[in-house]
Scaffold this motif. Structure first.
Motif, PDB file in Angstrom:
ATOM      1  N   LYS A  58       0.824  -1.196   0.000  1.00  0.00           N
ATOM      2  CA  LYS A  58       0.000   0.000   0.000  1.00  0.00           C
ATOM      3  C   LYS A  58       0.867   1.259   0.000  1.00  0.00           C
ATOM      4  O   LYS A  58       1.996   1.248   0.488  1.00  0.00           O
ATOM      5  N   VAL A  59       0.302   2.282  -0.545  1.00  0.00           N
ATOM      6  CA  VAL A  59       1.045   3.530  -0.677  1.00  0.00           C
ATOM      7  C   VAL A  59       0.985   4.279   0.641  1.00  0.00           C
ATOM      8  O   VAL A  59      -0.072   4.695   1.080  1.00  0.00           O
ATOM      9  N   LYS A  60       2.085   4.403   1.275  1.00  0.00           N
ATOM     10  CA  LYS A  60       2.109   5.123   2.544  1.00  0.00           C
ATOM     11  C   LYS A  60       2.780   6.479   2.369  1.00  0.00           C
ATOM     12  O   LYS A  60       2.348   7.476   2.899  1.00  0.00           O
ATOM     13  N   ILE A  61       3.865   6.443   1.657  1.00  0.00           N
ATOM     14  CA  ILE A  61       4.630   7.663   1.471  1.00  0.00           C
ATOM     15  C   ILE A  61       4.709   7.894  -0.030  1.00  0.00           C
ATOM     16  O   ILE A  61       4.860   6.946  -0.795  1.00  0.00           O
ATOM     17  N   SER A  62       4.590   9.119  -0.424  1.00  0.00           N
ATOM     18  CA  SER A  62       4.693   9.358  -1.853  1.00  0.00           C
ATOM     19  C   SER A  62       6.121   9.085  -2.287  1.00  0.00           C
ATOM     20  O   SER A  62       7.064   9.361  -1.560  1.00  0.00           O
ATOM     21  N   PRO A  63       6.273   8.492  -3.458  1.00  0.00           N
ATOM     22  CA  PRO A  63       7.618   8.146  -3.911  1.00  0.00           C
ATOM     23  C   PRO A  63       8.479   9.406  -4.029  1.00  0.00           C
ATOM     24  O   PRO A  63       8.035  10.429  -4.534  1.00  0.00           O
ATOM     25  N   SER A  64       9.674   9.314  -3.542  1.00  0.00           N
ATOM     26  CA  SER A  64      10.517  10.504  -3.506  1.00  0.00           C
ATOM     27  C   SER A  64      11.134  10.758  -4.870  1.00  0.00           C
ATOM     28  O   SER A  64      11.531   9.844  -5.578  1.00  0.00           O
TER      29      SER A  64
END
Lengths: 806, 538
Positions: B501-507
């Motif tokens: 699941k997407v927790k942090i937006s990809p840097s």
């Protein structure tokens, strides 16, 4: 002559004290003796003394060791057993008698109003409170007593803790007025009373005239001073409270009346307005103007821009410093991510997360995707291009462009323009759909980003190599701009792309050998931070790249070219993080094997040329060129990644043996062989430089193990119990248990004693009863006997008389 | 067609009702086949007409012979006078030659593609076997099994042939061999006697099909000597010899060895034979160790790693259960660890077997350390799936042989051991492990170190890297369950990643220093700007 018997000892002692054997000769002297009461007293004392000395076992000496010195300070060291017993006996007897009196009597009145057990209508809590109160009173009384002692002995210095507490308690108790300490029916703390008392006492002293010191004003003890102060403060406090109360009452009154007042005010206001209006109509116009003028001025001043300091113009050096700082911060963030710490703000949480990342990864497969919550950088910033001037005049007016919803749509739109203008068309579309211009533009641009991505892949697959490729660079630039803004929105899209690549690869391994695949990975690497420990897009891409590197059959020029590109992308991804990829080594070995194999014809030397992305499938390229590029990439991976690893020697050996074979095959092709030589040389250098020390992976901190050898006890005593392994808590528990045991034993003893006592009394009573009965009977019998006897005697007498008569 | 049928019916009637004088019509009936036999390729399932007429003809013939047999006219020993003897002998001859050989066996042997006629012929032939068993005995009701007839069938099936007759063999196995115990017994004994006839061509020694047929016949669980197999007898009164289990086993073993000596067995066939070896073959043999040579040959002659490993598995079974002495086992296993091992399709199966082979705690330290070192060397080029299945195996091995721990921890090189470390710290360590040494006992791996695993701790996949880090942590875990790790491949790894699941937006990262300004270089070399990829142009 030894005086052995107790009696003899007593006699001798009495003699010594002159109490024995001395008889007052006459009544006179007796009288004298009686008169001298003093003598009499000493005599009694003496007798007591002798009694004590003779009766040694009656005295029990308290052991000073055990008892608390303070508690027993005022008690005499000794107490008499007999006395104690006597006392005990008496109390017991009393209670027994009371009980007996009440026994079998239903009509007796029991007063249950007093005492805890009785009906008092108190709850448990109230009871404890009451108990506490009583305790406090008791303590206070004790303290008072002590004070009195102090007062008489003028010791002063000793002050128990209890007094300290009592100072405070006084306050509360006094306030509540629960009870007051009195002395002779008068409050102790009443100032007047104290003063009066003092006066009285002083008067008494004066009157008595016994003590001269009474004249001198007595120095107050500390305690007294304190008490006075306290008393005063209390008085003030009370006063204040009273004031407060009255004030409160007043306020309450006011509050109650407020409505009335308000109602009244309203009516008056209305009245006043009416009055004013009347006045206004009468008043002059000037007045009015003045008033308006003031208002407007206030307003203008309100909106006046105040003089504020501008941002300081920074010097060049400062700008550089600032940039450097920013770069440093970015670098620091990146490094944190590389080490697996995602968000610096809530570091701990994320740190946990990164550890959880592994938990159950290999065993647990069910990892249901929950609600996706990403912190979206939701800014309404515009997408600004540096070179806005590019917008050429050929392109039509902004308003005519619609934001395309699908790739097809975009293609039809772009078809009507020459290829050189595609970029400016796109820019126009974007600038006409800035998010702030209309609602929904954000969404449109988001889809445009996806479409642009598709378009890039499409055009790279369809373009001919001789066409102008500059436009692609521009497109990439636009895409990069867009993706920075719609980063989070694109996650799913890119994931879908990865998924479809995987599916295509499963169907046919060769179907993914396309320029667009390479472009996809390059773009991912170009845009995202590839050094992250875990990255939503980069990690799956890496898996794909490596899957291709491992599973493709590298037996055609095309696939080798493709592999070369992937190898470089892979290396680029790891430029900073230096992560090792076994598949790239595998690809290197396989591709070198391919070049060594018979399938590859011996090649001639050619000029070095870079690999062309668009020409991946179509362009006929010289094999040696591919080989040269491969060499470059091998060198790159050696310098970038392998060089850092502990197993570099092993890796180098795997590559080296193959390269030397290759060198033999290509010894005639000068460029290739020289390149090979340099690589082999650098491999040798790497091998030579690697110290290759054995691993020390298990160098952990030593952990102490609990000592299990028995402790040696000096002066071991077999009777004593040693329990060293018991914890302090356990010890405490054992102590309490022992105490309970002791007390219960003691209680049992008491019970037995009591019951024995009552039993004894009862038997005694019974005996007395029986005796009384028997006596009574005896008497009756006696009476009867005597009566009968006399009658008999009478009879006998009569008989005799009658016989005599005869 | 109608004519033919009428003809047949006419002949049939004449034979049945007309008595002995019309018996010659049997020959006329058999002659009717000739018109079909001119072109055998026409006889297939598409020519419905021909098929049905042949079938009808065959059926009628069988009926006639059955009636004759029922009258005991096919058994010369039952003849009461000389005339009858001549007649019976003649009838028997026509039955043997004209019907069985020229019709049934002919069609069984010579039809090229799968068809229903040869299957029918097989059925008729087996009916003949039954018929002979009932009526051909020397006395009525005496125990008799027509073993020569069965032998004929065997040789017709296993004869050198250009066509694949596996459909016939399968049919035979399904309907007869698997069901009837007497068929099994006589099949094995007759097969053995055929095999013993060295120079005959009744049984093909080297044939590309026979191994398959043989495999079909033996690959099931309802055998003569199976305790819980529920088997019938095919003929009503089989001879008592049939109960000789020893004879059956002997024949079975001989036949196995005969079949395995076939030079034309393919690798695929080897694989399938080797997979059933330990379950369906070894327990039924009297001396399983006789298979050692076969297994060794398998190992040595095959270039397929899978065959080699399966052969080793068979050998291991023999060593494990039948006390075979095979000193070179681990030597041979060690030789299997080539660079390709971890890139094969059957990887997880291999690893399971390797785990089994190395599970003994009584292996020598040199041997175990050689295997550990070799496996970790292979990990340098392995896929993540292979890495995650090998690493727990290595962990378990290290746990089982704590002496090997020196391969991941050499106390001499701990910097805190000042005196020891000072002596070695400036010296280059020469790896004593000899990669090319074929004997695992002599490779001296125990004095080497597992740098490969240390390198894998920086694997690009975060989970693989952290799995490698278990070697860095204290060895507190008792064991890793290998099964949890065997089924990983790129697909499952990728699925797992995409499910996250997407927790942090990809840097994002646009550092010009490391990434350059553009993706690719210009075509011409004059372009000096920093680009992302250096060897690729648009």
């Amino acid at each position: 002559m030894a005086k052995n018997s107790q009696l003899q000892k007593l006699k001798s002692k009495l003699k010594e004290n002159g109490l024995h054997g001395v008889r007052y000769a006459s009544k006179k002297s007796k009288q004298k003796a009686k008169l001298s009461s003093k003598e009499d007293e000493t005599r009694d004392d003496k007798i007591q003394q002798i009694r004590d000395s003779m009766n040694v076992f009656d005295n029990t000496a308290k052991s000073h060791k055990k008892s608390n010195i303070l508690a027993n300070a005022n008690l005499s060291g000794n107490s008499k057993t007999t006395e104690k017993r006597q006392l005990e006996y008496e109390t017991k007897l009393m209670s027994y008698n009371v009980n007996k009196a009440n026994l079998n009597k239903n009509n007796t009145f029991k007063d249950n109003r007093f005492g805890e057990r009785g009906f008092s209508g108190l709850s448990e809590e109230e009871k404890t409170l009451e108990r506490y109160k009583l305790e406090q009173i008791k303590q206070f009384e004790e303290q008072q007593r002590e004070q009195a002692q102090d007062y008489t002995s003028m010791k002063g210095g000793r002050k128990s803790k209890k007094t300290l507490y009592n100072l405070e308690d006084d306050d509360g108790e006094d306030d509540s007025g629960m009870f007051r300490l009195t002395h002779g029916g008068q409050s102790l703390f009443d100032n007047d009373v104290i003063e009066a008392k003092n006066k009285r006492s002083r008067n008494q002293y004066e009157q008595d005239g016994v003590a001269e010191e009474a004249d001198i004003p007595r120095k107050k003890t500390k305690k007294e001073v304190m008490q006075e102060i306290i008393a005063k403060s209390k008085m003030y406090k009370q006063e204040r409270q009273e004031k407060q109360n009255t004030m409160n009452e007043q306020i309450m009154d006011l509050d109650e009346d407020f409505d009335d007042i308000l109602a009244e005010l309203k009516t008056t206001e209305r009245d006043s307005i009416k009055q004013k209006r009347e006045e206004k109509s009468e008043s002059k116009v000037e007045n009015n103007i003045e008033f308006n003028d003031y208002d407007s001025k206030v307003k203008t001043f309100q909106f006046d821009k105040r003089a504020a300091p501008q941002d300081r113009v920074l010097s060049e050096q400062e700008i550089l410093d600032k940039e450097e700082e920013e770069a440093k911060k970015l670098e620091k963030d990146r490094e944190m991510r590389m080490r697996g710490i995602f968000n610096i703000d809530n570091e701990d949480e994320e740190r946990l997360d990164i550890e959880k990342l592994d938990e159950g990864f290999w065993n647990d497969e069910s990892e249901a995707g929950e609600g996706e919550d990403a912190d979206v950088p939701d800014s309404d910033d515009d997408i600004v291009f540096d070179n806005k001037k590019v917008i050429s005049d050929n392109v039509e007016d902004i308003a005519t462009f619609e934001c395309p919803g699908t790739h097809k749509h975009l293609l039809t739109l772009l078809n009507s323009y020459p290829i050189e203008e595609h970029v400016s068309v796109l820019k126009k579309i974007i600038s006409s759909h800035q998010p702030k211009l209309a609602e929904g533009n954000n969404l449109k641009l988001e889809t445009l980003t996806k479409i642009l991505f598709q378009h890039l892949q499409f055009s790279v697959d369809t373009m001919k190599s001789n066409e102008d490729v500059k436009i692609l660079d521009e497109l990439v630039n636009i895409f990069v701009k867009l993706i920075t803004k719609y980063n989070t929105k694109l996650i799913e899209f890119l994931r879908m792309n990865i998924q479809s690549l995987q599916e295509k690869f499963e169907q046919s391994h060769d179907s993914i050998i396309k320029p667009s695949t390479v472009l996809f990975f390059t773009l991912v690497g170009f845009v995202y931070s590839t050094s992250d420990h875990y990255h939503l897009i980069v990690t799956p891409s890496l898996i794909l790249i490596n899957e291709f590197l491992e599973q493709l059959q590298f037996n055609t020029v095309e696939s080798i070219k493709f592999g070369c590109m992937l190898l470089e992308i892979n290396n680029k991804y790891q430029t900073l993080s230096k992560r090792y990829s076994p598949e790239s080594l595998f690809f290197v070995t396989k591709s070198i094997d391919f070049f060594i194999s018979e399938k590859v014809p011996n090649i001639r030397s050619v000029e070095y040329k870079k690999l062309s992305l668009i020409g991946l499938k179509s362009e006929k390229i010289n094999l040696s060129n591919v080989l040269l590029n491969l060499m470059l990439n091998i060198k790159q991976s050696l310098d970038l990644i392998w060089d850092q690893k502990t197993a570099v020697t092993e890796v180098a050996n795997i590559v080296k043996s193959r390269l030397s074979n290759l060198a033999i095959k290509y010894k005639d092709v000068s460029e290739v062989s020289s390149e090979l030589e340099t690589i082999i040389k650098s491999l040798n250098v790497v091998i030579a430089n690697n110290m290759h020390h054995p691993l020390i992976l298990q160098d952990h901190k030593l952990i102490s193990i609990p000592l299990v050898t028995p402790k040696f006890e000096d002066n071991f005593n077999p009777d004593k119990r040693y329990n060293n392994d018991l914890s302090p808590q356990q010890n405490e528990i054992n102590k309490l248990k022992k105490q309970i045991h002791k007390e219960s034993k003691f209680q049992l003893k008491q019970f037995r004693k009591d019951s024995k006592f009552t039993q004894d009394l009862r038997t005694k009573e019974m005996i007395t009863d029986k005796q009384a009965y028997h006596e009574k009977m005896k008497r009756i019998v006696n009476v009867i006997n005597t009566e009968e006897g006399s009658e008999r005697n009478m009879y006998e007498k009569e008989k005799k008389l009658r016989q005599g008569k005869k | 067609m109608e004519n033919l049928k009428e003809d047949i019916d006419k002949f049939y009637k004449s034979i049945i009702e007309g008595g002995t004088k019309n018996y010659n019509n049997v020959l006329k009936l058999t002659k009717l086949y000739d018109r079909f036999n001119d072109d055998l390729s026409k006889i297939n399932d598409e020519n419905e007409e021909i098929m049905s007429s042949i079938r009808y003809l065959t059926h009628v013939l069988f009926k006639i012979y059955y009636k004759l047999a029922a009258k005991l006219q096919l058994n010369p020993s039952m003849a009461t006078n000389e005339k009858e003897t001549v007649l019976y002998k003649w009838l028997r001859k026509t039955y043997d030659i004209n019907f069985k050989n020229k019709v049934l066996i002919f069609y069984i042997e010579n039809l090229k593609i799968e068809n229903s006629l040869s299957l029918d012929c097989l059925d008729f032939f087996m009916k003949c076997v039954e018929l002979e068993a009932t009526f051909f005995a020397s006395k009525m009701g005496a125990a008799y099994f027509p073993n020569k007839t069965l032998q004929k069938l065997i040789s017709s099936l296993f004869k050198e042939s250009e066509f694949d007759k596996s459909y016939l063999v399968n049919e035979f196995v399904e309907t007869y061999y698997k069901k009837y115990v007497d068929i099994q017994f006589y099949f094995q004994t007759e097969f053995q006697s055929l095999a013993e006839l060295k120079n005959s061509n009744l049984l093909a020694r080297n044939s590309e099909f026979n191994a398959g047929y043989w495999f079909a016949i033996t690959n099931h669980d309802s055998n003569y000597d199976d305790k819980n197999a529920d088997l019938d007898i095919f003929v009503s009164t089989p001879p008592t010899m049939m109960e000789n289990e020893f004879k059956f086993k002997k024949a079975f073993e001989e036949n196995w060895l005969f079949s395995l000596s076939n030079n034309l067995i393919t690798d695929e066939q080897f694989k399938s034979i080797l997979t059933i070896l330990h379950k369906r073959v070894l327990p039924r043999l009297q001396q399983p160790t006789k298979l050692m040579d076969f297994l060794t040959d398998c190992y040595e002659n095959s270039s397929d790693l899978a065959v080699q490993l399966l052969a080793l598995n068979g050998l291991f079974n023999l060593m494990h259960k039948y006390n075979l002495e095979y000193p070179n086992f681990y030597y041979k296993l060690y030789a299997l660890f080539t660079e390709d091992l971890l890139h094969l399709k059957y990887r997880s199966r291999f690893i399971r077997l390797i785990d089994l082979f190395l599970r003994s705690s009584h292996l020598s330290i040199n041997l175990v350390s050689s295997f550990i070192k070799r496996m970790s060397r292979l990990l340098l080029t392995a896929s993540p799936g292979a890495i995650v299945s090998i690493l727990p195996l290595l962990y378990n091995l290290l746990k089982l042989h704590p002496n090997c721990m020196i391969m991941i921890h050499d106390p001499e090189y701990v910097p805190n051991n000042y005196q020891l470390f000072d002596r070695v710290k400036d010296k280059k360590f020469l790896d004593p492990y000899d990669e090319n040494e074929a004997d695992p006992e002599l490779s001296d791996a125990i004095n080497s170190s597992l740098w490969e695993i240390d390198t894998l701790m920086t694997h690009y996949h975060p989970n693989v890297a952290s799995l490698a880090k278990i070697f860095k942590q204290p060895f507190r875990k008792l064991n890793y369950n290998l099964e949890d790790f065997l089924d990983w491949n790129y697909k499952t790894l990728l699925e797992h990643e995409l499910k996250r699941k997407v927790k942090i937006s990809p840097s994002l990262d646009f550092d010009v220093k490391t990434k350059g300004e553009k993706l690719f270089k210009e075509n011409n070399d004059t372009d000096e700007s920093e680009t992302y990829l250096n060897t690729v142009t648009w």
